[in-house]
Write an enzyme that holds these catalytic residues in place. Structure first.
Site, mmCIF file in Angstrom:
data_model
loop_
_atom_site.group_PDB
_atom_site.id
_atom_site.type_symbol
_atom_site.label_atom_id
_atom_site.label_comp_id
_atom_site.label_asym_id
_atom_site.label_seq_id
_atom_site.Cartn_x
_atom_site.Cartn_y
_atom_site.Cartn_z
ATOM 1 N N SER A 37 31.581 36.508 34.794
ATOM 2 C CA SER A 37 30.660 37.234 35.665
ATOM 3 C C SER A 37 29.334 37.385 34.940
ATOM 4 O O SER A 37 29.292 37.400 33.701
ATOM 5 C CB SER A 37 31.225 38.624 35.979
ATOM 6 O OG SER A 37 30.260 39.418 36.645
ATOM 7 N N TYR A 45 35.152 46.652 33.726
ATOM 8 C CA TYR A 45 35.074 45.326 34.371
ATOM 9 C C TYR A 45 34.217 44.361 33.549
ATOM 10 O O TYR A 45 34.640 43.246 33.239
ATOM 11 C CB TYR A 45 34.500 45.488 35.776
ATOM 12 C CG TYR A 45 34.257 44.192 36.499
ATOM 13 C CD1 TYR A 45 35.331 43.443 36.982
ATOM 14 C CD2 TYR A 45 32.965 43.709 36.712
ATOM 15 C CE1 TYR A 45 35.111 42.239 37.654
ATOM 16 C CE2 TYR A 45 32.743 42.519 37.382
ATOM 17 C CZ TYR A 45 33.816 41.795 37.853
ATOM 18 O OH TYR A 45 33.617 40.601 38.509
HETATM 19 P P1 NAP Z 1 37.640 39.961 46.085
HETATM 20 O O1 NAP Z 1 36.994 39.736 47.383
HETATM 21 O O2 NAP Z 1 37.823 41.347 45.621
HETATM 22 O O3 NAP Z 1 39.018 39.170 45.962
HETATM 23 C C1 NAP Z 1 39.864 39.374 44.878
HETATM 24 C C2 NAP Z 1 40.920 38.293 44.868
HETATM 25 O O4 NAP Z 1 41.796 38.535 43.738
HETATM 26 C C3 NAP Z 1 41.775 38.310 46.119
HETATM 27 O O5 NAP Z 1 42.060 36.976 46.494
HETATM 28 C C4 NAP Z 1 43.066 38.997 45.647
HETATM 29 O O6 NAP Z 1 44.229 38.547 46.291
HETATM 30 C C5 NAP Z 1 43.134 38.542 44.197
HETATM 31 N N1 NAP Z 1 43.942 39.432 43.383
HETATM 32 C C6 NAP Z 1 43.678 40.714 43.049
HETATM 33 N N2 NAP Z 1 44.680 41.199 42.281
HETATM 34 C C7 NAP Z 1 45.577 40.198 42.146
HETATM 35 C C8 NAP Z 1 46.811 40.085 41.459
HETATM 36 N N3 NAP Z 1 47.303 41.105 40.735
HETATM 37 N N4 NAP Z 1 47.490 38.924 41.538
HETATM 38 C C9 NAP Z 1 46.989 37.885 42.264
HETATM 39 N N5 NAP Z 1 45.819 37.929 42.915
HETATM 40 C C10 NAP Z 1 45.119 39.081 42.859
HETATM 41 O O7 NAP Z 1 36.802 39.242 44.968
HETATM 42 P P2 NAP Z 1 35.781 38.005 45.000
HETATM 43 O O8 NAP Z 1 34.419 38.534 45.125
HETATM 44 O O9 NAP Z 1 36.247 36.920 45.875
HETATM 45 O O10 NAP Z 1 35.967 37.629 43.468
HETATM 46 C C11 NAP Z 1 36.827 36.611 42.996
HETATM 47 C C12 NAP Z 1 36.602 36.535 41.491
HETATM 48 O O11 NAP Z 1 35.209 36.388 41.206
HETATM 49 C C13 NAP Z 1 37.050 37.804 40.750
HETATM 50 O O12 NAP Z 1 37.594 37.438 39.491
HETATM 51 C C14 NAP Z 1 35.746 38.561 40.560
HETATM 52 O O13 NAP Z 1 35.799 39.439 39.470
HETATM 53 C C15 NAP Z 1 34.797 37.397 40.312
HETATM 54 N N6 NAP Z 1 33.385 37.716 40.522
HETATM 55 C C16 NAP Z 1 32.936 38.125 41.752
HETATM 56 C C17 NAP Z 1 31.592 38.403 41.916
HETATM 57 C C18 NAP Z 1 31.005 38.867 43.219
HETATM 58 O O14 NAP Z 1 29.806 39.189 43.244
HETATM 59 N N7 NAP Z 1 31.762 38.912 44.303
HETATM 60 C C19 NAP Z 1 30.702 38.262 40.819
HETATM 61 C C20 NAP Z 1 31.210 37.843 39.606
HETATM 62 C C21 NAP Z 1 32.547 37.558 39.455
HETATM 63 P P3 NAP Z 1 44.982 39.380 47.469
HETATM 64 O O15 NAP Z 1 43.977 39.680 48.519
HETATM 65 O O16 NAP Z 1 46.062 38.419 47.904
HETATM 66 O O17 NAP Z 1 45.550 40.613 46.803
#
Ligand code: NAP
Length: 252
Positions: A144, A158
């Site tokens: 991130s 985080y």
């Molecule tokens: P999100 O909308 O919160 O989705 C989180 C994902 O993680 C969901 O698919 C969820 O699956 C899965 N997950 C959570 N806990 C889990 C577990 N214990 N086992 C298996 N799967 C699990 O997040 P996103 O924005 O798409 O982010 C995806 C990744 O990118 C994350 O690592 C996040 O930290 C990173 N990221 C995001 C941003 C941003 O701005 N959005 C920026 C930097 C990094 P379920 O729904 O099936 O539980």
């Protein structure tokens, strides 16, 4: 060199929705057979598998909590059973902030939970997958922008856990180089997903978007395009690298 992933097998953790789902679509469209891991989003995983299959691709959904060793073992077993024993691409996407929490409100249990979700999960899944990876394998971790800039308000645990993912990416790249497995990560900035729907006020999102050189939040597809690049031979000379996907925030 191209992003042809025909015949390759990929696992995307947290693949049912948001960034993970965009990654699944990109990999499947390029010819990979994809395991869509999910924890709670079973309906969305089923719908995504149906979508990929209807478009002529191959995908299966596997429920597993990637913070739990037994679940991770089963995820890998079900992957090898579904697609002929090989795994070529691992995208350690699952993760999250859990809740914005300031230092004074932080408990040890909360800190451990955030590190389990973002950092330990990346270690556990990678350790379980590597014995099934061949020469030419590619691992893409999800760091991130917060790993570099410390994150926004209440993101201490985080951002620290994502800093560890960035460092783990470099350590793994060295450790797995003799096996000819490349390890890279992406470091997204503000991406328009459920993550921020739940944890970031709209005004803060708009303020961050306005500060970027591109003038908007990122999309899941913006991230998926970079993951596809890192998962394919197009990035054959990259390992231990982080691709920064933040609309130019570094330069403001
Ligand atoms: P999100 O909308 O919160 O989705 C989180 C994902 O993680 C969901 O698919 C969820 O699956 C899965 N997950 C959570 N806990 C889990 C577990 N214990 N086992 C298996 N799967 C699990 O997040 P996103 O924005 O798409 O982010 C995806 C990744 O990118 C994350 O690592 C996040 O930290 C990173 N990221 C995001 C941003 C941003 O701005 N959005 C920026 C930097 C990094 P379920 O729904 O099936 O539980």
């Amino acid at each position: 060199m191209n992003a042809d992933l025909s015949g390759k097998v990929a696992i995307v953790t947290g693949g049912a929705r948001d960034i993970g789902a965009a990654v699944v679509r990109a990999l499947a469209k390029s010819g990979a057979s994809v395991v869509v891991n999910y924890q709670a989003s079973g309906d969305r995983a089923t719908a995504l598998v149906a979508e990929v299959t209807a478009a002529g691709g191959k995908a299966v959904a596997v429920q597993a909590d990637v913070t739990k060793e037994a679940d991770v073992r089963r995820l890998v077993e079900e992957t090898t059973a579904a697609f002929g024993g090989r795994i070529d691409i691992l995208v350690n996407n699952a993760g999250g902030i859990v809740k914005r929490t300031k230092l004074e409100d932080m408990t040890g249990a909360f800190w451990d939970a955030v590190f389990a979700l973002n950092t330990k999960s990346t270690f556990l899944v990678t350790q379980a997958v590597v014995p099934h990876m061949r020469e030419g394998g590619a691992i893409v971790n999800m760091a991130s922008l917060a790993a570099r800039d410390g994150g926004g308000g209440g993101a201490l645990a985080y951002s620290s856990s994502k800093g560890a993912v960035l460092t783990m990416t470099r350590g793994l790249a060295k450790e797995l180089a003799p096996k000819k497995i490349r390890v890279n990560c992406v470091s997204p900035g503000m991406i328009d997903t459920t993550f921020h729907d739940l944890h970031t006020p709209q005004a803060a999102r708009e303020a961050t978007a306005a500060k970027t050189l591109v003038g908007r939040q990122g999309t899941p597809e913006d991230v998926a395009n970079a993951v596809l690049f890192l998962a394919s031979d197009m990035s054959a000379y990259l390992s231990g690298e982080s691709v920064e996907i933040n609309g130019g925030l570094y330069f403001v």
